[in-house]
Write an enzyme that holds these catalytic residues in place. Sequence first.
Site, mmCIF file in Angstrom:
data_model
loop_
_atom_site.group_PDB
_atom_site.id
_atom_site.type_symbol
_atom_site.label_atom_id
_atom_site.label_comp_id
_atom_site.label_asym_id
_atom_site.label_seq_id
_atom_site.Cartn_x
_atom_site.Cartn_y
_atom_site.Cartn_z
ATOM 1 N N MET A 1 0.882 -1.173 0.256
ATOM 2 C CA MET A 1 -0.258 0.225 -0.280
ATOM 3 C C MET A 1 0.732 1.380 0.103
ATOM 4 O O MET A 1 0.474 2.569 -0.031
ATOM 5 C CB MET A 1 -1.136 0.236 1.312
ATOM 6 C CG MET A 1 -1.787 -0.993 1.107
ATOM 7 S SD MET A 1 -3.007 -1.108 1.830
ATOM 8 C CE MET A 1 -2.940 -0.645 3.813
ATOM 9 N N LEU B 1 6.468 3.127 1.791
ATOM 10 C CA LEU B 1 7.408 1.868 1.760
ATOM 11 C C LEU B 1 8.532 2.358 2.960
ATOM 12 O O LEU B 1 9.364 3.800 2.748
ATOM 13 C CB LEU B 1 8.378 1.867 0.661
ATOM 14 C CG LEU B 1 7.535 1.126 -0.812
ATOM 15 C CD1 LEU B 1 7.985 1.385 -1.724
ATOM 16 C CD2 LEU B 1 6.811 0.423 0.106
ATOM 17 N N HIS C 1 9.063 -3.008 4.044
ATOM 18 C CA HIS C 1 9.150 -3.959 2.215
ATOM 19 C C HIS C 1 10.098 -3.718 1.440
ATOM 20 O O HIS C 1 10.249 -4.681 0.348
ATOM 21 C CB HIS C 1 8.377 -1.904 1.475
ATOM 22 C CG HIS C 1 7.105 -2.281 2.428
ATOM 23 N ND1 HIS C 1 7.205 -0.832 2.823
ATOM 24 C CD2 HIS C 1 5.596 -2.178 2.128
ATOM 25 C CE1 HIS C 1 5.468 -0.326 3.517
ATOM 26 N NE2 HIS C 1 5.144 -1.913 3.216
ATOM 27 N N GLN D 1 -10.621 -2.867 1.597
ATOM 28 C CA GLN D 1 -9.900 -3.581 2.837
ATOM 29 C C GLN D 1 -9.806 -2.718 3.754
ATOM 30 O O GLN D 1 -9.759 -3.194 5.026
ATOM 31 C CB GLN D 1 -9.126 -4.147 2.418
ATOM 32 C CG GLN D 1 -7.223 -3.091 2.443
ATOM 33 C CD GLN D 1 -5.844 -4.055 2.239
ATOM 34 O OE1 GLN D 1 -5.999 -4.190 1.017
ATOM 35 N NE2 GLN D 1 -5.523 -4.067 2.579
ATOM 36 N N MET E 1 8.096 -2.438 11.974
ATOM 37 C CA MET E 1 8.046 -1.388 10.684
ATOM 38 C C MET E 1 6.839 -1.622 10.670
ATOM 39 O O MET E 1 6.314 -2.819 10.716
ATOM 40 C CB MET E 1 9.395 -1.598 9.809
ATOM 41 C CG MET E 1 10.184 -1.373 10.456
ATOM 42 S SD MET E 1 11.848 -0.862 8.843
ATOM 43 C CE MET E 1 12.770 0.001 9.831
ATOM 44 N N SER E 2 6.294 -0.466 10.495
ATOM 45 C CA SER E 2 4.166 -0.153 9.720
ATOM 46 C C SER E 2 4.967 1.334 9.089
ATOM 47 O O SER E 2 4.916 2.187 9.922
ATOM 48 C CB SER E 2 3.476 -0.351 10.314
ATOM 49 O OG SER E 2 2.501 -0.572 10.247
HETATM 50 P P1 AMP Z 1 1.230 -2.505 3.768
HETATM 51 O O1 AMP Z 1 1.759 -1.908 2.513
HETATM 52 O O2 AMP Z 1 1.321 -2.465 5.163
HETATM 53 O O3 AMP Z 1 0.130 -3.560 3.254
HETATM 54 O O4 AMP Z 1 2.477 -4.105 3.560
HETATM 55 C C1 AMP Z 1 2.916 -4.621 2.284
HETATM 56 C C2 AMP Z 1 3.471 -6.000 2.041
HETATM 57 O O5 AMP Z 1 5.069 -5.791 2.892
HETATM 58 C C3 AMP Z 1 2.623 -7.284 3.243
HETATM 59 O O6 AMP Z 1 3.427 -7.942 2.805
HETATM 60 C C4 AMP Z 1 3.100 -6.540 4.311
HETATM 61 O O7 AMP Z 1 3.026 -7.849 5.281
HETATM 62 C C5 AMP Z 1 4.791 -6.502 4.345
HETATM 63 N N1 AMP Z 1 5.541 -5.764 5.968
HETATM 64 C C6 AMP Z 1 5.308 -4.545 6.212
HETATM 65 N N2 AMP Z 1 5.195 -4.347 6.950
HETATM 66 C C7 AMP Z 1 6.618 -5.284 6.940
HETATM 67 C C8 AMP Z 1 7.465 -5.291 8.015
HETATM 68 N N3 AMP Z 1 8.183 -4.682 9.380
HETATM 69 N N4 AMP Z 1 8.333 -6.901 7.743
HETATM 70 C C9 AMP Z 1 8.142 -7.396 6.953
HETATM 71 N N5 AMP Z 1 7.220 -7.128 6.108
HETATM 72 C C10 AMP Z 1 6.386 -6.301 6.274
#
Ligand code: AMP
Length: 259
Positions: free
Chosen positions: A9, A12, A16, A40, A163-164
């Site tokens: 999403m 990054l 990511h 979602q 991380m998020s």
């Molecule tokens: P998102 O952009 O949050 O929807 O995440 C996209 C992808 O990156 C998904 O497969 C997440 O599980 C992965 N992801 C997000 N944060 C992390 C993290 N801290 N470590 C590993 N993978 C991550």
Amino acid sequence: MTSALVPTMGYLHEGHRSLLRIAKKKADKVVLTIFVNPTQFGPNEDFKKYPRNTAKDLALAKEAGVDLVFLPTSHTMYPEGYETFVEVTQAIQGLCGRSRPSHFRGVATIVLKFFNLVQPDYAIFGKKDYQQFGVIKKMVADLNLPIQIIGAPTVREPSGLAMSSRNVYLDDAERKAALSLSEGLFHVRHEINRGQKNISKLLREFKKGLAKNFLIRLDYVACVDAESIQPLRDYKRGRTLFAVAAFVGKTRLIDNVVL
Ligand code: AMP
């Protein structure tokens, strides 16, 4: 020629980037999708204010050696009259599926659409969103999709915080409070490694630890089978997913460990 898909999403970060690194190693070509998927998000969730920074994302993608970035609009993915959705029925029952009722229906649908558009050999998902990883694996198996799903370990800040993109919402006090999630999980792992097998006790203690922090409101903490994402009563070595979701201030964060 093989290709690997990394759906995101955007906004990054290193998590990511680690997925892109795995994709690059696995396949000849890497495709990154950046799409804040409206289906979602629940009606009172953060779809509108979800952080976005396309210029920065594209720079990171370029640096990471991504071959193609797909940045569709909502209208492209869901044109007027769109009416088809994918539902995984069991793996969505607990954890985030319970707190966010239509979340995984939106996730499975958009991921299947990307799979059909890109037709990758591999797709990489982070285990930070462990239930999502499980749901996608189930969808791929059940629908006979010729794609290998690869799970990537959770990337953490030096403090331990997973991380998020949503971490950007946290102020200093919340960021500090959020550490009790990863610290609690590491404590659980430590206890298991020391021989503790009583999951109910570990869940109770985890809850007690979080209750001390007034900035945190627990959504759930639960133990499930890491393969089926179904409830688990007894500890199963290597297959016990200990997962938590909590609001830190107004920000909902998730984290987990597999024990
Ligand atoms: P998102 O952009 O949050 O929807 O995440 C996209 C992808 O990156 C998904 O497969 C997440 O599980 C992965 N992801 C997000 N944060 C992390 C993290 N801290 N470590 C590993 N993978 C991550």
